[in-house]
Motif scaffolding. Structure first.
Motif, mmCIF file in Angstrom:
data_model
loop_
_atom_site.group_PDB
_atom_site.id
_atom_site.type_symbol
_atom_site.label_atom_id
_atom_site.label_comp_id
_atom_site.label_asym_id
_atom_site.label_seq_id
_atom_site.Cartn_x
_atom_site.Cartn_y
_atom_site.Cartn_z
ATOM 1 N N LEU A 170 0.831 -1.184 0.000
ATOM 2 C CA LEU A 170 0.000 0.000 0.000
ATOM 3 C C LEU A 170 0.873 1.244 0.000
ATOM 4 N N PRO A 171 0.386 2.326 -0.555
ATOM 5 C CA PRO A 171 1.188 3.557 -0.552
ATOM 6 C C PRO A 171 1.356 4.067 0.865
ATOM 7 N N PRO A 172 2.487 4.682 1.149
ATOM 8 C CA PRO A 172 2.708 5.210 2.496
ATOM 9 C C PRO A 172 1.794 6.397 2.746
ATOM 10 N N PRO A 173 1.546 6.717 4.018
ATOM 11 C CA PRO A 173 0.773 7.919 4.323
ATOM 12 C C PRO A 173 1.545 9.159 3.913
ATOM 13 N N ALA A 174 0.854 10.280 3.881
ATOM 14 C CA ALA A 174 1.455 11.515 3.371
ATOM 15 C C ALA A 174 2.679 11.938 4.159
ATOM 16 N N HIS A 175 2.745 11.566 5.444
ATOM 17 C CA HIS A 175 3.850 12.046 6.272
ATOM 18 C C HIS A 175 5.097 11.174 6.200
ATOM 19 N N VAL A 176 5.077 10.113 5.373
ATOM 20 C CA VAL A 176 6.241 9.236 5.234
ATOM 21 C C VAL A 176 6.807 9.371 3.831
ATOM 22 N N VAL A 177 8.075 9.734 3.764
ATOM 23 C CA VAL A 177 8.802 9.786 2.499
ATOM 24 C C VAL A 177 10.090 8.998 2.698
ATOM 25 N N GLY A 178 10.219 7.870 2.020
ATOM 26 C CA GLY A 178 11.397 7.038 2.177
ATOM 27 C C GLY A 178 11.473 6.500 3.597
ATOM 28 N N ASP A 179 12.603 6.768 4.263
ATOM 29 C CA ASP A 179 12.809 6.225 5.603
ATOM 30 C C ASP A 179 12.644 7.279 6.683
ATOM 31 N N GLN A 180 11.866 8.329 6.398
ATOM 32 C CA GLN A 180 11.658 9.345 7.426
ATOM 33 C C GLN A 180 10.271 9.970 7.305
ATOM 34 N N THR A 181 9.822 10.563 8.410
ATOM 35 C CA THR A 181 8.590 11.348 8.368
ATOM 36 C C THR A 181 8.928 12.778 7.989
ATOM 37 N N VAL A 182 7.971 13.429 7.339
ATOM 38 C CA VAL A 182 8.161 14.802 6.879
ATOM 39 C C VAL A 182 6.957 15.629 7.320
ATOM 40 N N PRO A 183 7.107 16.951 7.397
ATOM 41 C CA PRO A 183 5.996 17.805 7.859
ATOM 42 C C PRO A 183 4.917 17.968 6.798
ATOM 43 N N ALA A 184 4.019 16.991 6.737
ATOM 44 C CA ALA A 184 2.981 16.971 5.705
ATOM 45 C C ALA A 184 1.665 17.565 6.182
ATOM 46 N N TYR A 185 1.493 17.799 7.482
ATOM 47 C CA TYR A 185 0.208 18.210 8.033
ATOM 48 C C TYR A 185 0.310 19.594 8.669
ATOM 49 N N SER A 186 -0.807 20.258 8.722
ATOM 50 C CA SER A 186 -0.868 21.617 9.266
ATOM 51 C C SER A 186 -0.867 21.583 10.792
ATOM 52 N N TYR A 187 0.058 22.318 11.380
ATOM 53 C CA TYR A 187 0.059 22.433 12.838
ATOM 54 C C TYR A 187 -1.034 23.394 13.297
ATOM 55 N N ALA A 188 -1.238 24.460 12.549
ATOM 56 C CA ALA A 188 -2.258 25.443 12.932
ATOM 57 C C ALA A 188 -3.653 24.816 12.949
ATOM 58 N N ASP A 189 -3.926 23.872 12.033
ATOM 59 C CA ASP A 189 -5.246 23.246 11.941
ATOM 60 C C ASP A 189 -5.345 21.944 12.731
ATOM 61 N N ALA A 190 -4.336 21.625 13.506
ATOM 62 C CA ALA A 190 -4.338 20.366 14.244
ATOM 63 C C ALA A 190 -5.521 20.291 15.204
ATOM 64 N N ILE A 191 -5.968 19.074 15.474
ATOM 65 C CA ILE A 191 -7.014 18.850 16.476
ATOM 66 C C ILE A 191 -6.393 19.031 17.860
ATOM 67 N N ARG A 192 -7.022 19.888 18.643
ATOM 68 C CA ARG A 192 -6.581 20.102 20.028
ATOM 69 C C ARG A 192 -7.743 19.735 20.939
ATOM 70 N N GLU A 193 -7.476 18.862 21.871
ATOM 71 C CA GLU A 193 -8.549 18.397 22.746
ATOM 72 C C GLU A 193 -7.990 18.064 24.121
ATOM 73 N N SER A 194 -8.856 18.161 25.097
ATOM 74 C CA SER A 194 -8.496 17.818 26.469
ATOM 75 C C SER A 194 -9.443 16.737 26.963
ATOM 76 N N VAL A 195 -8.858 15.655 27.475
ATOM 77 C CA VAL A 195 -9.655 14.554 28.012
ATOM 78 C C VAL A 195 -9.124 14.199 29.398
ATOM 79 N N TRP A 196 -9.957 13.471 30.159
ATOM 80 C CA TRP A 196 -9.561 13.023 31.493
ATOM 81 C C TRP A 196 -9.612 11.500 31.519
ATOM 82 N N VAL A 197 -8.456 10.884 31.738
ATOM 83 C CA VAL A 197 -8.346 9.426 31.741
ATOM 84 C C VAL A 197 -8.521 8.916 33.164
#
Length: 665
Positions: free
Chosen positions: A50-77
Motif C-alpha cells: 500500500l502507498p505510504p501515508p502523506a507524512h512518510v517519504v522514504g525512511d523518514q517522516t516529513v511535515p505533511a500536516y498543518s500544525y495550525a489546523d491540528a485537532i486540540r482536545e483535552s480529556v480526562w483518563v
C-alpha cells in the motif's frame, strides 16, 4: 520474565514497516488489543503493498500536516486508584494535539507523551513554559517543541498532568505507584484498555491512535517514563528519559545520608494542584513512610526503585544525562543503564559535559535530529538504520563529541590503586602504597567543597588528600569509581565523603549557576507555530573558563549503613570496619601533565543534611584503596611522595552556611 524486545535486523523488521503502512491506510476503529512486547511499529501481519501515508517519504517522516489546523482536545483518563479517598477513581488530564488531515483520512498515528507534574506550577524547559488554554478549557499551548515539530510529521502529542497536579484529580505520591499508575493509565487508554471523558463527562476513545506510545521528559518527567516502562505496560514502545531518576531513594538519600529533611513532603507540596485538605492524608503518609529518622531503604523506597523491574521493560530506552549533574546524579542513569543492558533492552545513550540540562540546550540541532530518527524507527516502523549506529554519543570536552559502541567504554577495567602515606600531610595514589597498620586520622570539619579540595599539599583539618604522580599520558576514566576504606570511628556513625579530583589547568565548563549553559538573546525555531504557540526558543551555548582543578566524581556514605541500606549498624570505637564509598559515575580523560587526587572528608553541609558531626576517623592506609574504572592501557605512575600541586585557595570571605539542599528534579 517478559522477553527482551526483538533486535533490529530480523525478518520481522520488514513486516513491521509494511504493517505500519497498512494501518495508516485503514479506517479509524476502536483499539481493542494492545501490542505485544515492544518492537518498532504495529504488531500485526503484513499485507499488500500500500502507498505510504502523506507524512512518510522514504525512511523518514516529513511535515505533511498543518500544525495550525491540528485537532486540540483535552480529556480526562480514569486511573485504577482513588488516592484522595473521595470514593471516585482519580482522573488525569491529558491535553492532545494531533494532525487533523490524518484523522480525516483515517490514518492512525502514534503518540509522543510527556507526563509531568510541572505544567501549571513550575514550567518546562529552559524558558519555564506553562500550558495555556482557550476559553473552552482546551489546550492552546503545550510547552516545549515536541508538538510543534512532530505533529506535522504524523504524530500526536500528549501532555499529561500527573495525578494530583494541575487539572488532574487524586494526590501526588512522588514517584510512587499512584504517580506511575496515572501515566500508565494514559498508555492503557491509547490502547483501548482504560476509559476517558471530556470535561462535560462524555466518554471518549482513542480510535485515532496506533497504540504505539513513546514517553519523553526531563528530570521528574523522565523519571515517570522510567517508572511506567518498569511496569511492562503493553503499547509503550520507547522512552527517552533525560536527566531522570531511576531510584528515588538514591535521589533523596546518598547511601544512608539524607540529602535533605522532608524531601518527599517538600516535592509533593511544590507540585500539588489540589486543595490542602484533599491530600493531607497522603502527605502525612509520605512524611512518615519515608523515614527521615533512620534514612533506611524500606518498602516505601522499594516502590520507588525502578531498577529491580528492568526485566519487565518492553520499551526501548534512549537515555540522556549530564556528566556534571548535581541534581539528579549520574548513578541514576548508570545503574539503570546497567540493569537494562543485563536484560538485553534496546538502548541508546547521550552523555554531555553540562549539569542538569536538556540536550536541546547543549547540542540542539543534533538532538532534534536524533529524536526524529529514534521516534521514526520505534513509533513509525521506518528502517532508517538508527539501531545500526554506535550506541553512545559522548561529549569528551566542551563542544567535542565522539561515538562509541557502549558505555562504560569497551575495554574498561577496574584497577585497584593503593593509598600511601606520602610526606605525612599529603598521601599518594599508586605505587606500593602503605603497609597494613599505617594509619592516618582526621576530625570532622564540615568543609564545603571548595575548601576540601583546594591546596592539596597543605594540611587542612577535616580531610585527607592522596595524589597520584604527574601523568605521563592521558588517563581515561569511564564508569563508577569507589573507595574501599578500613576505618575506626569514635562515634556510632559519621558521614564519609570522597571526591575524585583532576588537578591541572584546563578550559572547562563553568558549572556554577546554570550548569555550564548560557541563554542567548537570539532564537531558533523547531517546528511549526501558531499565534499562541510558537516553536522558537532562545539559543544557548556552553560556557567555559580556565580553572586549575575540577571535581570529577563524588560519593557519600553514612558509616552506620555500611552493611546494608535497609538497617543501620552503630559503630563501636574499639573495632575496625571495612566500608565502601561508591562514587558517582563519570567519564573523563585526565590529560597528561595533570595529577589525579582522592580527597576524603566527613559531613558535607553543601550536599547533605546530617547531625552526625565531630567524629574522629582513623584510616588504615594499607588496607584501603581506590577502585578506578580505566579504559585502554592507562596507568597511574608509581609515586612515593605526592607532587606539588598549586590551586587557588578557597575564598575566605565567602559566606558558608549549611543550605537547604532540596531541589526539584
Amino acid at each position: 520474565m517478559t522477553p527482551a524486545p526483538r533486535p533490529v535486523g530480523t525478518r520481522a523488521r520488514v513486516a513491521v514497516v509494511l504493517v505500519g503502512l497498512l494501518v495508516a491506510a485503514l479506517p479509524a476503529a476502536p483499539v481493542t488489543a494492545a501490542p505485544g512486547a515492544a518492537s518498532p511499529g504495529a504488531a500485526q501481519p503484513a499485507a499488500g503493498h500500500l502507498p505510504p501515508p502523506a507524512h512518510v517519504v522514504g525512511d523518514q517522516t516529513v511535515p505533511a500536516y498543518s500544525y495550525a489546523d491540528a485537532i486540540r482536545e483535552s480529556v480526562w483518563v480514569e486511573t485504577r486508584a482513588d488516592t484522595d479517598g473521595d470514593g471516585v477513581r482519580d482522573r488525569v488530564a491529558v491535553d492532545l494535539v494531533r494532525p487533523r488531515e490524518a484523522a480525516t483520512a483515517g490514518v492512525r498515528v502514534p503518540v509522543i507523551m510527556d507526563a509531568s507534574p510541572y505544567y501549571l506550577c513550575c514550567g518546562r524547559g529552559n524558558e519555564g513554559e506553562l500550558k495555556t488554554y482557550d476559553a473552552a478549557g482546551v489546550i492552546a499551548k503545550a510547552p516545549l517543541f515536541y508538538d510543534n515539530y512532530f505533529v506535522p510529521r504524523g504524530y500526536a502529542f500528549a501532555a499529561v498532568d500527573l495525578a494530583g497536579t494541575a487539572r488532574s484529580t487524586g494526590c501526588e505520591d512522588v514517584g510512587g505507584p499512584a504517580e506511575v499508575g496515572s501515566a500508565r493509565a494514559v498508555v492503557d487508554w491509547l490502547n483501548g484498555r482504560a476509559r476517558a471523558f471530556t470535561a462535560d463527562g462524555r466518554p471518549v476513545n482513542a480510535a485515532w491512535s496506533t497504540g504505539q506510545v513513546g514517553m519523553i521528559g526531563k528530570s521528574w518527567d523522565g523519571s515517570v517514563a522510567n517508572g511506567v516502562a518498569a511496569t511492562g505496560v503493553p503499547g509503550l514502545a520507547t522512552i527517552v528519559p533525560i536527566s531522570a531518576i531511576s531510584s528515588w531513594y538514591d535521589y533523596m538519600r546518598y547511601q544512608g545520608s539524607l540529602v535533605a529533611t522532608d524531601y518527599p513532603g517538600y516535592l509533593h507540596s511544590d507540585v500539588s494542584g489540589r486543595p490542602e485538605a484533599a491530600c493531607a492524608e497522603v502527605l502525612a503518609r509520605l512524611r512518615a513512610d519515608s523515614a527521615d529518622e533512620t534514612a533506611d531503604y524500606n518498602g516505601f523506597w522499594a516502590q520507588r526503585d525502578y531498577r529491580p523491574s528492568a526485566g519487565r521493560v518492553r520499551a526501548s530506552v534512549f537515555v540522556a544525562h549530564g556528566l556534571n549533574d548535581l541534581n539528579v546524579t549520574t548513578n541514576q542513569f548508570a545503574r539503570w543503564w546497567q540493569a537494562l543492558a543485563e536484560q538485553g533492552v534496546p538502548r541508546k545513550l547521550w552523555l554531555h559535559q553540562a549539569g542538569h540540562q536538556d540536550p536541546f540546550d547543549v547540542r540542539r540541532a543534533e538532538w532534534v535530529a536524533a529524536l526524529h530518527r529514534w521516534f521514526d524507527y520505534w513509533l513509525q516502523g521506518l528502517r532508517n538504520g538508527v539501531m545500526d549506529e554506535p550506541r553512545v554519543d559522548l561529549e569528551t570536552a566542551p563542544g567535542t563529541w565522539t561515538t562509541q559502541r557502549d558505555w562504560p567504554a569497551p575495554g574498561t577495567r577496574d584497577i585497584r590503586v593503593a593509598l600511601g602515606a606520602g610526606d605525612g600531610v599529603t598521601g599518594t595514589l599508586g605505587g606500593r602504597g602503605a603497609r597494613p597498620g599505617r594509619e592516618q586520622a582526621y576530625v570532622d570539619g564540615s568543609l564545603f567543597e571548595d575548601e576540601v579540595v583546594a591546596e592539596p599539599n597543605t594540611a587542612t583539618a577535616g580531610r585527607l588528600v592522596f595524589l597520584s604522580g604527574t601523568l605521563s599520558a592521558p588517563l581515561r576514566i569511564s564508569g563508577s569509581p569507589s573507595v574501599r576504606l578500613r576505618v575506626r570511628v569514635d562515634r556510632p556513625t559519621t558521614q564519609l565523603t570522597a571526591r575524585l579530583v583532576d588537578y591541572g589547568t584546563a578550559e572547562r565548563l563553568l558549572l556554577s549557576g546554570a550548569g555550564g549553559v548560557r541563554t542567548l538573546d537570539t532564537e531558533s525555531c523547531w517546528g511549526a507555530s501558531t499565534s499562541v504557540d510558537d516553536a522558537c526558543y532562545r539559543d544557548t551555548e556552553e560556557v567555559t573558563a580556565v580553572s586549575d582543578h575540577a571535581v570529577l566524581a563524588r560519593g557519600w556514605l553514612d558509616a552506620a549503613h555500611h552493611r546494608s541500606l535497609r538497617f543501620s549498624t552503630p559503630l563501636r570505637p574499639d573495632l575496625w570496619y571495612t566500608v565502601t564509598v561508591p562514587l558517582n559515575a563519570y567519564d573523563a580523560v585526565v590529560p597528561a601533565g595533570h595529577v589525579l587526587g582522592l580527597v576524603l572528608g566527613q559531613s558535607d553541609p553543601e550536599f547533605t543534611d546530617t547531625d552526625d558531626r565531630d567524629a574522629t576517623v582513623r584510616v588504615d592506609l594499607g588496607r584501603s584503596e581506590l577502585i578506578l574504572p580505566i579504559a585502554g592501557h592507562g596507568v597511574l605512575p608509581a609515586v612515593d611522595v605526592a607532587p606539588s600541586v598549586v590551586t587557588a585557595p578557597a575564598d575566605p570571605s565567602a559566606a558558608r552556611t549549611a543550605r537547604d539542599t532540596r531541589q526539584v528534579p
